[in-house]
Motif scaffolding. Structure first.
Motif, PDB file in Angstrom:
ATOM      1  N   ASN A  22       0.768  -1.305  -0.028  1.00 43.82           N
ATOM      2  CA  ASN A  22       0.029  -0.059   0.031  1.00 43.82           C
ATOM      3  C   ASN A  22       0.794   1.483   0.001  1.00 43.82           C
ATOM      4  O   ASN A  22       0.276   2.401   0.138  1.00 43.82           O
ATOM      5  CB  ASN A  22      -1.000  -0.087   1.172  1.00 43.82           C
ATOM      6  N   GLY A  23       2.041   0.765  -0.049  1.00 42.68           N
ATOM      7  CA  GLY A  23       2.896   2.235  -0.021  1.00 42.68           C
ATOM      8  C   GLY A  23       2.723   3.273  -1.561  1.00 42.68           C
ATOM      9  O   GLY A  23       2.658   4.234  -1.514  1.00 42.68           O
ATOM     10  N   ARG A  24       2.977   2.660  -2.594  1.00 45.29           N
ATOM     11  CA  ARG A  24       2.789   3.043  -3.863  1.00 45.29           C
ATOM     12  C   ARG A  24       1.913   2.099  -4.800  1.00 45.29           C
ATOM     13  O   ARG A  24       1.789   0.904  -4.523  1.00 45.29           O
ATOM     14  CB  ARG A  24       3.940   3.350  -4.535  1.00 45.29           C
ATOM     15  N   HIS A  25       1.205   2.688  -5.825  1.00 45.77           N
ATOM     16  CA  HIS A  25       0.787   2.129  -6.747  1.00 45.77           C
ATOM     17  C   HIS A  25       1.048   2.175  -8.346  1.00 45.77           C
ATOM     18  O   HIS A  25       1.002   3.194  -8.747  1.00 45.77           O
ATOM     19  CB  HIS A  25      -0.870   2.311  -6.560  1.00 45.77           C
ATOM     20  N   LEU A  26       1.323   0.807  -8.799  1.00 46.30           N
ATOM     21  CA  LEU A  26       1.703   0.950 -10.228  1.00 46.30           C
ATOM     22  C   LEU A  26       0.598   0.343 -10.960  1.00 46.30           C
ATOM     23  O   LEU A  26       0.185  -0.746 -10.821  1.00 46.30           O
ATOM     24  CB  LEU A  26       3.047   0.289 -10.578  1.00 46.30           C
ATOM     25  N   SER A  27      -0.132   0.912 -11.760  1.00 49.98           N
ATOM     26  CA  SER A  27      -1.228   0.345 -12.811  1.00 49.98           C
ATOM     27  C   SER A  27      -0.495   0.400 -14.308  1.00 49.98           C
ATOM     28  O   SER A  27       0.010   1.292 -14.975  1.00 49.98           O
ATOM     29  CB  SER A  27      -2.284   1.356 -12.835  1.00 49.98           C
ATOM     30  N   LEU A  28      -0.677  -0.813 -14.862  1.00 52.13           N
ATOM     31  CA  LEU A  28      -0.247  -0.863 -16.313  1.00 52.13           C
ATOM     32  C   LEU A  28      -1.574  -0.820 -17.111  1.00 52.13           C
ATOM     33  O   LEU A  28      -2.485  -1.763 -16.813  1.00 52.13           O
ATOM     34  CB  LEU A  28       0.385  -2.146 -16.658  1.00 52.13           C
ATOM     35  N   ALA A  29      -1.536  -0.016 -18.170  1.00 44.78           N
ATOM     36  CA  ALA A  29      -2.579  -0.224 -18.839  1.00 44.78           C
ATOM     37  C   ALA A  29      -2.385  -0.663 -20.174  1.00 44.78           C
ATOM     38  O   ALA A  29      -1.519  -0.604 -20.898  1.00 44.78           O
ATOM     39  CB  ALA A  29      -2.952   1.395 -19.461  1.00 44.78           C
ATOM     40  N   LEU A  30      -3.256  -2.032 -20.246  1.00 43.81           N
ATOM     41  CA  LEU A  30      -2.754  -3.091 -21.086  1.00 43.81           C
ATOM     42  C   LEU A  30      -3.843  -3.487 -21.945  1.00 43.81           C
ATOM     43  O   LEU A  30      -4.889  -3.630 -21.330  1.00 43.81           O
ATOM     44  CB  LEU A  30      -2.137  -4.418 -20.373  1.00 43.81           C
ATOM     45  N   ASN A  31      -4.055  -3.542 -23.084  1.00 40.07           N
ATOM     46  CA  ASN A  31      -5.177  -3.894 -23.892  1.00 40.07           C
ATOM     47  C   ASN A  31      -6.413  -2.696 -23.556  1.00 40.07           C
ATOM     48  O   ASN A  31      -7.392  -3.200 -23.283  1.00 40.07           O
ATOM     49  CB  ASN A  31      -5.567  -5.170 -23.782  1.00 40.07           C
ATOM     50  N   TYR A  32      -5.644  -1.579 -23.304  1.00 39.70           N
ATOM     51  CA  TYR A  32      -6.551  -0.473 -22.804  1.00 39.70           C
ATOM     52  C   TYR A  32      -7.090   0.291 -23.897  1.00 39.70           C
ATOM     53  O   TYR A  32      -6.175   0.854 -24.519  1.00 39.70           O
ATOM     54  CB  TYR A  32      -5.920   0.140 -21.703  1.00 39.70           C
ATOM     55  N   GLY A  33      -8.247   0.935 -23.731  1.00 42.18           N
ATOM     56  CA  GLY A  33      -8.768   2.086 -24.481  1.00 42.18           C
ATOM     57  C   GLY A  33      -9.905   2.766 -23.593  1.00 42.18           C
ATOM     58  O   GLY A  33     -10.881   1.713 -23.164  1.00 42.18           O
ATOM     59  N   SER A  34     -10.075   3.795 -23.551  1.00 47.79           N
ATOM     60  CA  SER A  34     -11.194   4.510 -23.008  1.00 47.79           C
ATOM     61  C   SER A  34     -12.495   4.026 -23.469  1.00 47.79           C
ATOM     62  O   SER A  34     -13.559   3.843 -22.838  1.00 47.79           O
ATOM     63  CB  SER A  34     -11.023   5.986 -23.052  1.00 47.79           C
ATOM     64  N   ARG A  35     -12.697   4.201 -24.670  1.00 47.70           N
ATOM     65  CA  ARG A  35     -14.100   3.956 -25.446  1.00 47.70           C
ATOM     66  C   ARG A  35     -14.212   2.495 -25.167  1.00 47.70           C
ATOM     67  O   ARG A  35     -15.682   2.255 -24.588  1.00 47.70           O
ATOM     68  CB  ARG A  35     -14.049   4.066 -26.777  1.00 47.70           C
TER      69      ARG A  35
END
Ligand code: IPE
Ligand code: IPE
Ligand code: MG
Length: 254
Positions: A127-140
């Motif tokens: 819970n110290g830091r948060h890494l998110s990977l946007a993978l196969n990501y698209g806002s729509r």
């Protein structure tokens, strides 16, 4: 320097890591050489995020649209992702970083899914830091998926469309556990969002730099954060209102 800047430090930075291909091309190397150096740069930026005390970083690593690239490049990118996870998971555990994925997880290759699942499992108590990977990501695609899930809830009577508000809708997005991004950085000089966090970034400050991703070093990252610190975030209000709201916090309380 980090402490000098701390009051103006963004809580959540989203990065569109662009320019790997051009970086390689300039050196007469194949595009994958650029991607490999781009991955090396991720560690550099994560280390600097620690120094700057930025708790949330989201990296746009592979878009829904990136499947349209040559198959060999896509395969190479997936292999690099697996290599990254193999190498970095232990460090993330040690550094108290929690890994998340935003995107259509089920559409990723099974081997990649398995490794991501393990890394997320291994880091889920962090819970110290948060890494998110946007993978196969698209806002729509993310929005359509959320709308479908909402429609399901409405159909089954668990949600009342008359009461739908942003908070409820946001809870159906991939980013439900993340704060909105305060700063979105795009490298390589392109000034477009390319389907990245379109809804969540409604009030994000946007920093575009001509620097190509493999060369986006600590100094460049600091420049982006300094740019952020100089912005006045108004959220629809006037500059005067914001200034009036911002005298010494202590005075405001009396
Ligand atoms: C970003 O670099 C990495 C991914 C999109 C996966 P690019 O590969 O898009 O690099 P350019 O834009 O062709 O230079
Ligand atoms: C955006 O970069 C996606 C990632 C950084 C993963 P692209 O290189 O795919 O974006 P466009 O095609 O130039 O808009
Ligand atoms: Mg690109």
């Amino acid at each position: 320097m980090a402490s000098e800047m701390s009051k103006d430090i963004p809580r959540h930075v989203g990065i569109i890591m662009d320019g790997n291909g051009r970086w390689a091309k300039r050196r007469g190397k194949p595009r994958l050489h650029g991607h490999r150096n781009g991955v090396v740069n991720v560690r550099r930026v994560l280390d600097e995020a620690k120094v700057l005390k930025i708790p949330y970083i989201t990296l746009f690593a592979f878009s829904v649209e990136n499947w349209n690239r040559p198959p060999a490049e896509v395969r190479g990118l997936m292999a690099l992702l697996r290599e990254f996870l193999r190498r970095e998971t232990k460090t993330m555990v040690k550094e108290n970083i929690r890994l998340r994925v935003i995107g259509d997880f089920g559409g990723l290759p099974p081997k990649v899914q398995a490794m991501l699942t393990k890394s997320m499992e291994d880091t889920k108590e962090n819970n110290g830091r948060h890494l998110s990977l946007a993978l196969n990501y698209g806002s729509r695609a993310e929005t359509i998926e959320a709308v479908k899930r909402y429609a399901e809830l409405a159909r089954s009577g668990e949600a009342n469309p008359d009461e739908l508000d942003w908070q409820q809708f946001a809870s159906l997005l991939y980013t439900s556990e993340l704060p909105d991004p305060d700063l979105i950085i795009r490298t390589s000089g392109e000034s477009r969002l390319s389907n990245f966090l379109l809804l969540q970034g409604a009030y994000a400050e946007i920093y575009v730099t001509p620097v190509l991703w493999p060369e986006f070093n600590e100094k460049e990252f600091r420049k982006a954060v300094e740019f952020y610190g100089l912005r006045e975030r108004r959220f629809g209000k006037t500059g005067e209102q914001i200034k009036a709201e911002q005298p010494e916090p202590e005075e405001a309380k009396c």
